[in-house]
Design a protein around this motif. Structure first.
Motif, PDB file in Angstrom:
ATOM      1  N   GLY A 201      -9.777  -3.328  -4.883  1.00  0.00           N
ATOM      2  CA  GLY A 201      -8.870  -4.449  -4.762  1.00  0.00           C
ATOM      3  C   GLY A 201      -8.004  -4.648  -5.981  1.00  0.00           C
ATOM      4  O   GLY A 201      -7.697  -3.721  -6.718  1.00  0.00           O
ATOM      5  N   GLY A 202      -7.623  -5.911  -6.209  1.00  0.00           N
ATOM      6  CA  GLY A 202      -6.721  -6.259  -7.299  1.00  0.00           C
ATOM      7  C   GLY A 202      -5.392  -6.739  -6.767  1.00  0.00           C
ATOM      8  O   GLY A 202      -5.206  -6.975  -5.568  1.00  0.00           O
ATOM      9  N   THR A 203      -4.457  -6.904  -7.679  1.00  0.00           N
ATOM     10  CA  THR A 203      -3.091  -7.268  -7.325  1.00  0.00           C
ATOM     11  C   THR A 203      -2.149  -6.323  -8.038  1.00  0.00           C
ATOM     12  O   THR A 203      -2.529  -5.630  -8.991  1.00  0.00           O
ATOM     13  CB  THR A 203      -2.742  -8.711  -7.735  1.00  0.00           C
ATOM     14  N   ASN A 204      -0.892  -6.320  -7.597  1.00  0.00           N
ATOM     15  CA  ASN A 204       0.141  -5.607  -8.342  1.00  0.00           C
ATOM     16  C   ASN A 204       1.320  -6.546  -8.562  1.00  0.00           C
ATOM     17  O   ASN A 204       1.423  -7.593  -7.923  1.00  0.00           O
ATOM     18  CB  ASN A 204       0.569  -4.320  -7.630  1.00  0.00           C
ATOM     19  N   ALA A 205       2.167  -6.190  -9.511  1.00  0.00           N
ATOM     20  CA  ALA A 205       3.243  -7.084  -9.927  1.00  0.00           C
ATOM     21  C   ALA A 205       4.042  -7.565  -8.716  1.00  0.00           C
ATOM     22  O   ALA A 205       4.334  -6.782  -7.821  1.00  0.00           O
ATOM     23  CB  ALA A 205       4.154  -6.356 -10.918  1.00  0.00           C
ATOM     24  N   PRO A 206       4.387  -8.850  -8.659  1.00  0.00           N
ATOM     25  CA  PRO A 206       4.198  -9.853  -9.712  1.00  0.00           C
ATOM     26  C   PRO A 206       2.878 -10.608  -9.638  1.00  0.00           C
ATOM     27  O   PRO A 206       2.776 -11.741 -10.125  1.00  0.00           O
ATOM     28  CB  PRO A 206       5.361 -10.801  -9.454  1.00  0.00           C
ATOM     29  N   GLY A 207       1.851 -10.057  -9.064  1.00  0.00           N
ATOM     30  CA  GLY A 207       0.550 -10.725  -9.001  1.00  0.00           C
ATOM     31  C   GLY A 207       0.381 -11.539  -7.736  1.00  0.00           C
ATOM     32  O   GLY A 207       1.036 -11.286  -6.721  1.00  0.00           O
ATOM     33  N   ASN A 210      -0.069 -11.435  -3.841  1.00  0.00           N
ATOM     34  CA  ASN A 210      -0.173 -10.044  -3.383  1.00  0.00           C
ATOM     35  C   ASN A 210      -1.526  -9.459  -3.760  1.00  0.00           C
ATOM     36  O   ASN A 210      -1.843  -9.336  -4.942  1.00  0.00           O
ATOM     37  CB  ASN A 210       0.929  -9.198  -4.027  1.00  0.00           C
ATOM     38  N   SER A 211      -2.330  -9.091  -2.773  1.00  0.00           N
ATOM     39  CA  SER A 211      -3.599  -8.409  -3.021  1.00  0.00           C
ATOM     40  C   SER A 211      -3.519  -6.994  -2.465  1.00  0.00           C
ATOM     41  O   SER A 211      -2.816  -6.746  -1.488  1.00  0.00           O
ATOM     42  CB  SER A 211      -4.769  -9.143  -2.356  1.00  0.00           C
ATOM     43  N   THR A 212      -4.227  -6.064  -3.099  1.00  0.00           N
ATOM     44  CA  THR A 212      -4.316  -4.710  -2.570  1.00  0.00           C
ATOM     45  C   THR A 212      -5.701  -4.522  -1.957  1.00  0.00           C
ATOM     46  O   THR A 212      -6.671  -5.148  -2.376  1.00  0.00           O
ATOM     47  CB  THR A 212      -4.089  -3.652  -3.665  1.00  0.00           C
ATOM     48  N   ASN A 213      -5.785  -3.636  -0.970  1.00  0.00           N
ATOM     49  CA  ASN A 213      -7.074  -3.351  -0.348  1.00  0.00           C
ATOM     50  C   ASN A 213      -7.618  -1.994  -0.768  1.00  0.00           C
ATOM     51  O   ASN A 213      -8.597  -1.508  -0.205  1.00  0.00           O
ATOM     52  CB  ASN A 213      -6.967  -3.427   1.178  1.00  0.00           C
ATOM     53  N   ILE A 214      -7.032  -1.388  -1.805  1.00  0.00           N
ATOM     54  CA  ILE A 214      -7.406  -0.043  -2.245  1.00  0.00           C
ATOM     55  C   ILE A 214      -8.796  -0.049  -2.881  1.00  0.00           C
ATOM     56  O   ILE A 214      -9.124  -0.916  -3.690  1.00  0.00           O
ATOM     57  CB  ILE A 214      -6.388   0.495  -3.259  1.00  0.00           C
ATOM     58  N   ILE A 215      -9.614   0.938  -2.527  1.00  0.00           N
ATOM     59  CA  ILE A 215     -10.870   1.207  -3.220  1.00  0.00           C
ATOM     60  C   ILE A 215     -10.836   2.653  -3.701  1.00  0.00           C
ATOM     61  O   ILE A 215     -10.604   3.567  -2.914  1.00  0.00           O
ATOM     62  CB  ILE A 215     -12.103   1.010  -2.319  1.00  0.00           C
ATOM     63  N   ASP A 216     -11.032   2.848  -5.013  1.00  0.00           N
ATOM     64  CA  ASP A 216     -11.104   4.174  -5.632  1.00  0.00           C
ATOM     65  C   ASP A 216     -12.506   4.400  -6.174  1.00  0.00           C
ATOM     66  O   ASP A 216     -13.250   3.445  -6.435  1.00  0.00           O
ATOM     67  CB  ASP A 216     -10.144   4.283  -6.827  1.00  0.00           C
ATOM     68  N   TYR A 217     -12.855   5.666  -6.413  1.00  0.00           N
ATOM     69  CA  TYR A 217     -14.110   5.962  -7.092  1.00  0.00           C
ATOM     70  C   TYR A 217     -13.951   7.150  -8.025  1.00  0.00           C
ATOM     71  O   TYR A 217     -13.058   7.984  -7.857  1.00  0.00           O
ATOM     72  CB  TYR A 217     -15.250   6.217  -6.107  1.00  0.00           C
ATOM     73  N   VAL A 218     -14.836   7.200  -9.035  1.00  0.00           N
ATOM     74  CA  VAL A 218     -14.946   8.342  -9.938  1.00  0.00           C
ATOM     75  C   VAL A 218     -16.413   8.684 -10.126  1.00  0.00           C
ATOM     76  O   VAL A 218     -17.288   7.838  -9.898  1.00  0.00           O
ATOM     77  CB  VAL A 218     -14.315   8.061 -11.323  1.00  0.00           C
ATOM     78  N   THR A 219     -16.676   9.924 -10.520  1.00  0.00           N
ATOM     79  CA  THR A 219     -18.005  10.332 -10.972  1.00  0.00           C
ATOM     80  C   THR A 219     -18.052  10.094 -12.468  1.00  0.00           C
ATOM     81  O   THR A 219     -17.282  10.685 -13.227  1.00  0.00           O
ATOM     82  CB  THR A 219     -18.271  11.805 -10.638  1.00  0.00           C
ATOM     83  N   ILE A 220     -18.955   9.217 -12.911  1.00  0.00           N
ATOM     84  CA  ILE A 220     -18.924   8.726 -14.288  1.00  0.00           C
ATOM     85  C   ILE A 220     -19.160   9.831 -15.315  1.00  0.00           C
ATOM     86  O   ILE A 220     -18.577   9.820 -16.400  1.00  0.00           O
ATOM     87  CB  ILE A 220     -19.954   7.594 -14.471  1.00  0.00           C
ATOM     88  N   PHE A 229     -11.578   5.869  -1.756  1.00  0.00           N
ATOM     89  CA  PHE A 229     -12.898   5.597  -1.185  1.00  0.00           C
ATOM     90  C   PHE A 229     -12.786   5.003   0.209  1.00  0.00           C
ATOM     91  O   PHE A 229     -13.579   5.293   1.095  1.00  0.00           O
ATOM     92  CB  PHE A 229     -13.649   4.631  -2.110  1.00  0.00           C
ATOM     93  N   GLY A 230     -11.832   4.106   0.405  1.00  0.00           N
ATOM     94  CA  GLY A 230     -11.658   3.381   1.661  1.00  0.00           C
ATOM     95  C   GLY A 230     -10.843   2.133   1.399  1.00  0.00           C
ATOM     96  O   GLY A 230     -10.058   2.080   0.452  1.00  0.00           O
ATOM     97  N   ASP A 231     -11.032   1.104   2.196  1.00  0.00           N
ATOM     98  CA  ASP A 231     -10.252  -0.129   2.068  1.00  0.00           C
ATOM     99  C   ASP A 231     -11.165  -1.346   2.021  1.00  0.00           C
ATOM    100  O   ASP A 231     -12.230  -1.368   2.647  1.00  0.00           O
ATOM    101  CB  ASP A 231      -9.299  -0.297   3.257  1.00  0.00           C
ATOM    102  N   MET A 232     -10.713  -2.379   1.292  1.00  0.00           N
ATOM    103  CA  MET A 232     -11.370  -3.672   1.343  1.00  0.00           C
ATOM    104  C   MET A 232     -10.977  -4.380   2.629  1.00  0.00           C
ATOM    105  O   MET A 232      -9.832  -4.295   3.079  1.00  0.00           O
ATOM    106  CB  MET A 232     -10.993  -4.536   0.144  1.00  0.00           C
ATOM    107  N   SER A 233     -11.921  -5.085   3.235  1.00  0.00           N
ATOM    108  CA  SER A 233     -11.637  -5.883   4.422  1.00  0.00           C
ATOM    109  C   SER A 233     -10.824  -7.116   4.041  1.00  0.00           C
ATOM    110  O   SER A 233     -10.616  -7.405   2.863  1.00  0.00           O
ATOM    111  CB  SER A 233     -12.943  -6.297   5.101  1.00  0.00           C
ATOM    112  N   GLU A 234     -10.349  -7.838   5.029  1.00  0.00           N
ATOM    113  CA  GLU A 234      -9.610  -9.092   4.853  1.00  0.00           C
ATOM    114  C   GLU A 234      -8.305  -8.908   4.090  1.00  0.00           C
ATOM    115  O   GLU A 234      -7.766  -9.853   3.518  1.00  0.00           O
ATOM    116  CB  GLU A 234     -10.477 -10.147   4.144  1.00  0.00           C
TER     117      GLU A 234
END
Length: 300
Positions: A201-207, A210-220, A229-234
């Motif tokens: 999730g999160g937001t992008n400018a101007p904040g 606006n919410s994003t539904n993006i989910i990313d992942y990394v191997t630490i 990874f997929g999408d956030m609901s709602e």
């Protein structure tokens, strides 16, 4: 927030269901740190207090297995809010944040020994982005050896970033480059198992709104760019409280379409896919902190 809250809620990550009351913080706060805990003790550091919307240095702690209020632990080296956390079973790290007076993103990284109360000690600095600009409001996660953080923004009104950086928890030093998120954004939710970190999730400018539904992942354990990874609901959320065990990650509260919410969603960390409904908090809010006694920084 909003308004300032001193509430503590508890969930059982392995099951779904609504949160229950845990007790109270020792003062009302907005934007305390998240993600700093051992298998027995959880810490919140910094935040904004309701008096003149001022930043605080206070670190408080709870004993996770026993419901009850928070107690004083010590102080951060710099007053700030929206601090992000990393930890293993020994050491807690308070990374970055935003200082109100004067208004600035901080590059400060502090650490404490979780088992013994006391003031935080300087750990190092966040490596700046783009012409030495400090930044904040990223998402964070931990393995037993590494802390990673991704996203955030710098400047005013603010430029969103894709940067992911990491620190080695057991040693002091500045953060180092890890890779990049799939999209630039701020106010990201972060959590982890011992092997994989999720930035959601999160937001992008101007904040907001606006919410994003993006989910990313990394191997630490390896360096490199994030993968979808997929999408956030709602429709996505920003500024949630995040917690995880070795299997599941949860996102509690936050903002959806510009409003604070009480909903909790979850995902299964080892697989890719969208979030699903978990339950509800006892109140609606955003800019909250979260931790657990079984997160990725603990041996699992």
């Amino acid at each position: 927030y909003s308004p300032y809250r001193n509430f503590l809620n508890k969930i059982e990550i392995a099951t779904t269901g609504n949160a229950i009351d845990f007790g109270d913080l020792n003062q009302a706060l907005r934007g305390p740190s998240d993600g700093v805990s051992s298998s027995t003790r959880g810490l919140f550091g910094g935040g904004l207090g309701p008096s003149s919307n001022a930043g605080v240095t206070v670190i408080t702690y709870v004993t996770i297995s026993s419901e009850g209020g928070a107690s004083d632990f010590g102080d951060l080296t710099v007053a700030r809010f929206m601090v992000k956390g990393h930890s293993n079973n020994t050491r807690g790290i308070f990374t970055g944040g935003y200082a109100v007076s004067p208004g600035r993103h901080t590059n400060t990284i502090d650490y404490v020994t979780i088992a013994s109360a006391g003031n935080a000690t300087d750990f190092g600095d966040i490596t700046p982005v783009s012409a030495n600009n400090s930044y904040s409001t990223f998402g964070s996660g931990s393995s037993p050896t590494r802390g990673v953080f991704g996203g955030g923004y710098y400047g005013s009104p603010g430029t969103d970033v894709t940067d992911i950086q990491f620190i080695t928890i057991a040693t002091k030093g500045d953060s180092k480059t890890f890779g990049n998120l799939t999209a630039a954004r701020r106010d990201v939710g972060g959590l982890s198992s011992s092997t994989r970190a999720i930035f959601a999730g999160g937001t992008n400018a101007p904040g907001d709104p606006n919410s994003t539904n993006i989910i990313d992942y990394v191997t630490i354990a390896t360096l490199g760019n994030a993968t979808d990874f997929g999408d956030m609901s709602e429709g996505g959320r920003n500024r949630p409280g995040c917690a995880s065990n070795s299997i599941r990650g949860t996102f509690s509260g936050g903002r959806i379409s510009g409003s604070g919410v009480d909903s909790i969603s979850f995902l299964t960390i080892a697989t890719t896919g969208n979030t699903a409904d978990f339950g509800d908090l006892t109140y609606s809010l955003y800019e909250l902190g979260g931790f657990s006694d079984t997160h990725g920084g603990l041996a699992q």
